[in-house]
Design an enzyme around this catalytic site. Structure first.
Site, short mmCIF file in Angstrom:
data_model
loop_
_atom_site.label_atom_id
_atom_site.label_comp_id
_atom_site.label_asym_id
_atom_site.label_seq_id
_atom_site.Cartn_x
_atom_site.Cartn_y
_atom_site.Cartn_z
CE LYS A 175 39.85 -31.46 67.92
NZ LYS A 175 38.78 -30.62 68.52
CB VAL A 232 44.37 -22.65 67.64
CG1 VAL A 232 44.64 -24.13 67.38
CG2 VAL A 232 43.66 -22.46 68.97
N GLY A 233 46.20 -21.38 65.30
CA GLY A 233 46.93 -21.54 64.04
C GLY A 233 48.43 -21.30 64.22
CD GLU A 250 40.19 -19.66 55.93
OE1 GLU A 250 40.71 -18.53 55.78
OE2 GLU A 250 39.10 -19.83 56.46
CB CYS A 284 36.81 -16.73 58.73
SG CYS A 284 36.53 -17.89 57.46
CD GLU A 385 38.00 -13.85 63.12
OE1 GLU A 385 38.68 -14.69 63.72
OE2 GLU A 385 37.58 -13.98 61.96
C1 UN1 Z 1 34.22 -19.59 57.10
O1 UN1 Z 1 33.59 -18.80 57.77
O2 UN1 Z 1 35.26 -20.14 57.57
O3 UN1 Z 1 32.17 -17.40 52.07
C2 UN1 Z 1 33.82 -20.08 55.76
C3 UN1 Z 1 31.42 -17.76 52.99
C4 UN1 Z 1 31.15 -19.23 53.16
C5 UN1 Z 1 32.29 -19.92 53.84
C6 UN1 Z 1 32.73 -19.27 55.12
N1 UN1 Z 1 30.93 -19.83 51.87
O4 UN1 Z 1 30.90 -16.97 53.76
#
Ligand code: UN1
Length: 493
Positions: A175, A232-233, A250, A284, A385
């Site tokens: 999804k 949401v996590g 994650e 992230c 964040e």
């Molecule tokens: C993300 O933002 O969830 O390390 C992943 C990085 C990328 C992956 C980011 N290779 O910035």
């Protein structure tokens, strides 16, 4: 160039049971419709889980190298179509064409890497304490899994989940985020093209509140792999706790880049600008805190502002653009709200801070690159964040203070330190509470062969990518074989 897709269930493209659809639009030009997609609910999820459950017995019994070969073939097609798909990704998700190509490349690299893991699905052999007895460990697939992915890496992150699920012998229901359904559909269609057996990978498009929630709740799902927000996590974690499902999360982060006085300043500035503003800060791993030693704070800030002033903001298809739009209206409003909060909290707005609305920006969600100074550890912009093109400078006077400041948040994905002092580097490596730590490299840009994941609220202990990716989708089985021909009792010495 709009393309419409239904759901992919049991090897076929089908409409949602309700017949409902939703649109995907270009965040740089909301007048451009990318396509219409099945708006799915519990009935669609149910069909998809049934298909995955039906395919599971045969798939889990298929030799691992054979399962892995599908990844190799899918990776080769992705490689051939990389530039074409990158353009579609930029239109659908907004990031610059270079970054879209890199997203595809990350997916291709991982598909090839996991294809190799199919010939290395190792366990251990372990001697027994009793004579004529031996142990071995084998990986066993978890079963039918639910994969829920975000919009910021619309090909790479789905592959971070699909590839190890395929090698492991799991069947899945995928999804994707409702902002990037076309990228997801095109990826799944490549697996159809390479002949992945029906039911092994099913796609259900739609919104989190209906399709996503129905997937997490479905009793046929044995494990959920989710990348997205903490909010949401947390909900997924709670649901999975009461139903005894495995879940790997994650989630968000509040990454920091530390600059010590002995750092190569231009390098630190370039890494800060790249880490904070690539993908418009929507990673992230984005650098949302710059923890700068006071001895060099003046020159660092001047050079950073100079660098940021040269950034062209616009449509990611324009090769000169460095800062593309944010994903949607809601995200734009959220980022602007955080900027207002930062000002109210007393941080000094050095540049940016506003939405761009001139002619070339009129139809998209563009926010100027924003840098705060005088950010302090207690501020919301220093702890929460933002997921947008916003960063802030925090002052420190020593490496210990810098490490303490970096650790002073509830997240822990990625942290960088710029210094040439080996003691600082090892101190940081040992003391930082982050899953990924860089010395003289930016917080973004992890490579696929190393484990990816974070500490604290960033996750729940799992790692994606690297060889560890297989742990998410397999259980360990311990096999003991006694060839002594008699009953041997362990520990009975
Ligand atoms: C993300 O933002 O969830 O390390 C992943 C990085 C990328 C992956 C980011 N290779 O910035």
């Amino acid at each position: 160039m709009a393309q419409d897709f239904g759901n992919f269930i049991n090897g076929e493209w089908v409409e949602a049971v309700s017949g409902d659809t939703f649109e995907s639009r270009n965040p740089a030009d909301r007048n451009e419709v990318i396509g219409a997609f099945a708006r799915s609910g519990a009935a669609d999820v149910n069909r998809a889980v049934e298909a995955a459950a039906g395919a599971y017995p045969e798939w889990m019994a298929t030799p691992v190298p054979e399962r892995a070969d599908y990844l190799l073939r899918a990776g080769l097609i992705l490689e051939q179509r990389r530039d074409e798909l990158a353009e579609i990704m930029t239109r659908e998700m907004g990031k610059t064409l270079k970054e879209s190509r890199a997203d595809l490349q990350e997916g291709i690299d991982f598909a090839f890497y996991m294809a190799g893991e199919g010939r290395r699905f190792f366990g251990d052999t372990i001697p027994a304490e009793l004579p004529n007895k031996i142990y071995m460990t084998l990986r066993h697939p978890v079963g039918v899994v639910g994969l829920i992915t975000p919009w910021n890496f619309p090909i790479a992150i789905p592959l971070w989940k699909i590839a190890p699920a395929v090698v492991s012998g799991c069947t899945s229901v995928f999804k994707p985020a409702e902002d990037t359904p076309l990228c997801a559909a095109l990826l799944v269609d490549i697996f159809r093209e390479v002949g992945l057996p029906p039911g092994v990978l099913n796609l259900v498009n739609g919104y989190g509140a209906d399709a996503g929630a129905a997937l997490v709740d479905h009793p046929g799902i044995k494990a959920v792999s989710f990348t997205g927000s903490l909010e949401v996590g947390r909900m997924i974690n709670e649901k999975c706790a009461s139903t005894m499902k495995r879940c790997s999360l994650e989630l968000g982060s509040k990454n920091a880049l530390i600059v010590m006085p002995d750092a190569e300043l231009d390098l630190a500035v370039e890494a800060s600008a790249w880490g904070a503003f690539a993908t418009s800060g929507q990673r992230c791993t984005a650098t949302s805190r710059l923890i700068v030693h006071d001895d060099i704070r003046g020159p660092f800030t001047d050079r950073l502002l100079d660098r940021v002033s040269k950034m062209k903001v616009g449509n990611g298809l324009d090769p000169d653009v460095e800062l593309a739009p944010v994903i949607n209206e809601q995200q734009k409003d959220r980022v602007l709200e955080y900027i207002a909060v930062g000002q109210k909290e007393g941080a000094t707005l050095m540049t940016g801070g506003e939405e761009l609305t001139g002619d070339e920006h009129a139809n998209g969600y563009f926010i100027a690159p924003t840098v705060f100074d005088d950010m302090t550890p207690d501020m919301r912009i220093a702890t929460e964040e933002v997921f947008g093109p916003v960063t802030g400078i925090m002052r420190v006077d020593s490496v210990d203070e810098a490490i303490a400041a970096a650790n002073g948040v509830d997240y822990g994905l990625s942290c960088a330190i710029y210094t040439h002092d080996i003691t600082n580097v090892f101190k940081a490596a040992q003391q930082l509470e982050f899953g990924i730590i860089y010395a003289n490299a930016p917080t973004i840009g992890a490579e696929i062969q190393v484990p990816f994941g974070g500490m604290k609220n960033t996750g729940n202990g799992h790692r994606e990518a690297g060889p560890q990716a297989l742990d998410e989708f397999t259980e360990w089985k311990t096999i003991g074989i006694d060839y002594s021909g008699k009953l041997q009792r362990a520990q009975m010495r």
